[in-house]
Design a protein around this motif. Structure first.
Motif, short mmCIF file in Angstrom:
data_model
loop_
_atom_site.label_atom_id
_atom_site.label_comp_id
_atom_site.label_asym_id
_atom_site.label_seq_id
_atom_site.Cartn_x
_atom_site.Cartn_y
_atom_site.Cartn_z
N UNK A 66 -6.29 -9.32 5.33
CA UNK A 66 -6.91 -8.35 4.45
C UNK A 66 -6.52 -6.94 4.72
N UNK A 67 -6.43 -6.18 3.60
CA UNK A 67 -5.98 -4.66 3.85
C UNK A 67 -6.96 -3.87 2.84
N UNK A 68 -6.62 -2.60 2.91
CA UNK A 68 -7.76 -1.68 2.21
C UNK A 68 -8.50 -2.09 0.94
N UNK A 69 -7.48 -2.89 0.30
CA UNK A 69 -7.78 -3.19 -1.03
C UNK A 69 -8.98 -3.97 -1.27
N UNK A 70 -9.57 -4.75 -0.27
CA UNK A 70 -10.78 -5.66 -0.29
C UNK A 70 -12.01 -4.50 -0.13
N UNK A 71 -11.77 -3.49 0.34
CA UNK A 71 -12.93 -2.45 0.45
C UNK A 71 -12.94 -1.39 -0.72
N UNK A 72 -12.05 -1.45 -1.56
CA UNK A 72 -12.02 -0.53 -2.77
C UNK A 72 -12.96 -0.72 -3.63
N UNK A 73 -13.39 -1.97 -3.69
CA UNK A 73 -14.51 -2.09 -4.61
C UNK A 73 -16.09 -1.44 -4.05
N UNK A 74 -15.98 -1.39 -2.64
CA UNK A 74 -17.04 -0.91 -2.09
C UNK A 74 -17.06 0.60 -2.35
#
Ligand code: OAD
Length: 294
Positions: A66-74
């Motif tokens: 995983x990268x930063x995109x998985x936390x973008x929706x947070x």
């Protein structure tokens, strides 16, 4: 230490992207260009889900990057998107050992600001789906480039944090690593309670080596999995970006979850052009009851 163990990102933005996004054969998936009409992508979603379901029900050994995109929706900013951190800040001034040596307070203020943002956010449906998969699949390894700690906060137990963790500090004299959740920090820079030396964030900066054992485990997982997910990373930073290639070279199916194409798209067998928080729950629904409800 060989260069592959060092963190590398050409000019911090990703040089050579044009080569990979061009109309070369590598930019064609199933013989069609990447800019495919949206309506046809809808039925491709179903095809992808059905194909993936078959593999998942066979109980594969899974590796996930995983990268930063998985936390973008947070609500946590990514690095290279339109509002990405590297659009507003210079990595050279904030994320290198040289930057810390010359201006430790400036570097710490930036990390303190990021810690403040992260502390106010919660894991999202994408993180939670991965928690359930860890419980469901006997062989499941989660590798992340993220330092935000959201995978662990969501409940993932075994997380290989390639770039460290923003909630850990390291004594610049003794090397001792401790957890530190103080936000905002006071004083800045923070000092080691044991010896009074300056602390640094326990993250990997550009030009530094990744934690050797963690990287080794990540290589081992990528070299032995039967299915690899690549979620929310622009795949510009090495050595993380090369991990899925280890799997792809062995013919292992690669699943990309990302609203945007990346240099890894050409190697992916299943491409989900969507947000992790939408796509991962859809995949999760295809697993028998028992993986859900976590
Ligand atoms: P990037 O900011 O480079 O890339 C984020 C990726 O996430 C992009 O490809 C986006 O299209 C995608 N994305 C955005 N929203 C998404 C969503 N909701 N669901 C899925 N994908 C989404 O971040 P990383 O690839 O993680 O290292 O960057 C790698 C490293 O570069 C970081 O660990 C950091 C950075 O410099 C250091 O600081 C050492």
């Amino acid at each position: 230490m060989s260069p592959i163990f060092r963190i590398v990102s050409p000019n911090f933005q990703g040089m050579g992207i044009g080569l990979l996004y061009g109309q070369s054969p590598a930019s064609l998936r199933n013989g069609r260009p990447l800019g495919y009409p949206v309506q046809r992508e809808m039925s491709e979603l179903e095809t992808n889900l059905a194909g993936l379901e078959k593999i998942l029900l066979g109980g594969p050994k899974i590796a996930v990057l995983t990268g930063a995109g998985i936390s973008a929706e947070s609500g946590i900013p990514t690095f290279r998107g339109e509002d990405g951190l590297w659009k507003k800040h210079r990595a050279e001034e904030l994320a290198t050992p040289q930057a810390f040596y010359h201006a430790p307070a400036l570097v710490w203020e930036w990390y303190d600001w990021r810690r403040g943002i992260i502390a106010s956010k919660e894991p999202n449906a994408g993180h939670r789906a991965l928690v359930r998969w860890e419980r469901y699949f006997p062989h499941f390894v989660l590798i992340t480039q993220n330092v935000d700690g959201l995978h662990r906060r969501a409940g993932s137990q075994n997380v290989l944090e390639l770039h460290g963790n923003i909630w850990e500090v390291r004594c610049t004299r003794e090397g001792t690593i401790t957890e530190n959740y103080e936000s905002p920090l006071n004083p800045i820079p923070p000092l080691c309670p044991a010896c009074g030396a300056m602390l640094r964030p326990n993250v990997v900066w550009f030009g530094e080596s990744l934690p050797a054992e963690t990287l080794e485990e990540a290589y081992a997982a990528s070299a032995s999995c039967d299915l690899m997910f690549v979620i929310g990373t622009s795949a510009f930073v090495q050595p993380a970006a090369s991990l899925p290639l280890l799997a792809a070279e062995r013919g292992v199916p690669i699943v990309e979850v990302n609203p945007q194409p990346t240099p890894l798209t050409a190697s992916a067998d299943f491409v989900f052009r969507g947000r992790a928080g939408d796509v991962l729950p859809l995949i999760d629904e295809r697993l028998p009851a028992g993986s859900t409800g976590g």
